[in-house]
Each structure stands twice: as structure tokens, then as C-alpha cells.
Design an enzyme around this catalytic site. Structure first.
Site, PDB file in Angstrom:
ATOM      1  N   CYS A  79       0.840  -1.205   0.000  1.00  0.00           N
ATOM      2  CA  CYS A  79       0.000   0.000   0.000  1.00  0.00           C
ATOM      3  C   CYS A  79       0.878   1.259   0.000  1.00  0.00           C
ATOM      4  O   CYS A  79       1.646   1.469  -0.923  1.00  0.00           O
ATOM      5  CB  CYS A  79      -1.004  -0.041   1.150  1.00  0.00           C
ATOM      6  SG  CYS A  79      -2.360   1.149   0.945  1.00  0.00           S
ATOM      7  N   HIS A 181      -3.795  -4.673  -0.302  1.00  0.00           N
ATOM      8  CA  HIS A 181      -3.442  -5.263   0.998  1.00  0.00           C
ATOM      9  C   HIS A 181      -3.531  -6.788   0.901  1.00  0.00           C
ATOM     10  O   HIS A 181      -4.616  -7.349   1.025  1.00  0.00           O
ATOM     11  CB  HIS A 181      -4.395  -4.762   2.086  1.00  0.00           C
ATOM     12  CG  HIS A 181      -4.170  -3.351   2.489  1.00  0.00           C
ATOM     13  ND1 HIS A 181      -3.235  -2.990   3.435  1.00  0.00           N
ATOM     14  CD2 HIS A 181      -4.743  -2.203   2.064  1.00  0.00           C
ATOM     15  CE1 HIS A 181      -3.246  -1.675   3.589  1.00  0.00           C
ATOM     16  NE2 HIS A 181      -4.149  -1.175   2.763  1.00  0.00           N
ATOM     17  N   GLU A 183      -2.691  -8.908   3.046  1.00  0.00           N
ATOM     18  CA  GLU A 183      -3.102  -9.450   4.355  1.00  0.00           C
ATOM     19  C   GLU A 183      -4.615  -9.367   4.557  1.00  0.00           C
ATOM     20  O   GLU A 183      -5.147  -9.958   5.500  1.00  0.00           O
ATOM     21  CB  GLU A 183      -2.357  -8.730   5.482  1.00  0.00           C
ATOM     22  CG  GLU A 183      -2.841  -7.329   5.820  1.00  0.00           C
ATOM     23  CD  GLU A 183      -2.355  -6.236   4.883  1.00  0.00           C
ATOM     24  OE1 GLU A 183      -2.606  -5.054   5.195  1.00  0.00           O
ATOM     25  OE2 GLU A 183      -1.723  -6.546   3.853  1.00  0.00           O
TER      26      GLU A 183
END
Length: 201
Positions: A79, A181, A183
Site C-alpha cells: 500500500c 493489501h 493481508e
């Protein structure tokens, strides 16, 4: 050990948990010696580019990140962390970045759409890379951003559309970046992190 660089801005815990989930040993740190001891480095980030670069310089993390890249250790920016890898951003009047990748970060050109872009977006892989091994093309990832890099074609790995096409993933010489992202992107995001860890082995 994977060093997750802590300069005060980023989803450190969620990145740490995702890395643990795929079998890595992450350490959230700003300690130079711990970063030097890592087999790979992740630079996360949420917030404004100039403030992030100020924090990185205050902790002299710019020096150690460049040193790690020069010694061949893989680095992944996530990001805002991806944007910081570039030479410069126009955000908030402009600021210089780490200069590890050529190009400039600019505001999304998304006429008639809400900025920041928040949500899932399909990323099309423009070329093969060990980072994206085993992922479908396109693959959907979760984005939250108002800016994106304008990068040279040679390092562009993945693109997505939000009003216009923007660069969502890059790969240079041992330096990788994703605007999304991983994650927060389910199984595909975890696969990408697992691929990154494999680059360090």
C-alpha cells in the site's frame, strides 16, 4: 525471520498475523540490526506519503532499507509502503521517496468515482513473476488508496482499473510492491505472501 518495518504508520499486526499464518517468522521492528538480520523485509504503510517519509528518515530507516536492497535481500512494499519505494509523490505538495524504483506517485485519475478507492478490484498480471506464481489472472485484491505510481513498463507487474488503468503491482531487481493489501485479500493474498517468503529462502 521476516522484518516488518515499524516507522509508526501501517497495519503492522494484520501483516504480522498473515505472515504467521503462512509459516513465516515475522518480527515487527525499527531496530537496524534486526532488519539487517532478516532474510526479507516488508515495508507496510497507511497514511500520507510526506509524513511517512519524515518518520522513516527520523529513524534512519531509509539508509538501512537501501543497504538491504544493495545486498540482495528481497523487499516488499504494501500500500503506502509500495508508494514509498518510488522517487517522489505529489501528495500534500510533494515529497521525495526512497528512490528504490523509478517513477512518481500521483493521485488516482478516477473521474466520477469516489476517491479513495476502497474495496476489491481485479488485478491483471502483465508478465510472469515468482511473486505471482500460482495466482489466477486476473485475481481480486483489496485496495484502499487515493494515489498510485506512474511507473516504467519494465517494472509494472500488475494493473487494475478504477476510472482509468493504474499500476497495482511492481517488481524490480529484488524490490517488489503491491498497492493492495495482501493481508486482507483472502487466499490469494496469503499465496502472494507465501511466494514472497519463498524468494528469501
Amino acid at each position: 525471520m521476516i522484518a516488518v518495518v515499524d516507522y509508526g504508520m501501517g497495519n503492522l499486526r494484520s501483516v504480522q498475523k498473515a505472515l504467521e499464518h503462512v509459516g513465516a517468522i515475522p518480527e515487527v521492528t525499527r531496530d537496524h540490526e534486526r532488519i539487517r538480520a532478516a532474510t526479507a523485509v516488508i515495508l507496510p504503510g497507511v497514511g500520507a506519503f510526506p509524513k511517512a517519509m519524515q518518520a522513516i528518515r527520523e529513524h534512519r530507516l531509509d539508509e538501512v532499507l537501501r543497504e538491504r536492497v544493495n545486498t540482495g535481500v528481497p523487499v516488499l512494499g504494501i500500500c503506502l509502503g509500495m508508494q514509498l519505494l518510488f522517487e517522489r509523490s505529489t501528495e500534500l505538495g510533494g515529497a521525495d521517496g526512497l528512490g528504490l524504483l523509478p517513477g512518481q506517485v500521483r493521485e488516482l485519475d478516477a473521474p466520477g468515482l469516489k476517491v479513495p478507492q476502497i474495496g476489491w478490484n481485479a488485478v491483471t498480471w502483465e508478465r510472469d513473476s515468482d511473486l505471482t506464481s500460482g495466482l489466477s489472472n486476473p485475481a481480486a485484491f483489496y485496495h484502499v488508496h487515493s494515489f498510485a505510481p506512474v511507473a516504467e513498463n519494465g517494472i509494472v507487474l500488475g494493473t487494475a482499473d478504477y476510472g482509468t488503468r493504474f499500476v497495482s503491482a511492481v517488481a524490480g531487481d529484488g524490490v517488489y510492491g503491491v498497492q493492495f493489501h495482501p493481508e486482507k485479500s483472502g487466499p490469494d493474498g496469503l499465496r502472494l505472501l507465501r511466494n514472497f517468503i519463498a524468494l528469501a529462502e
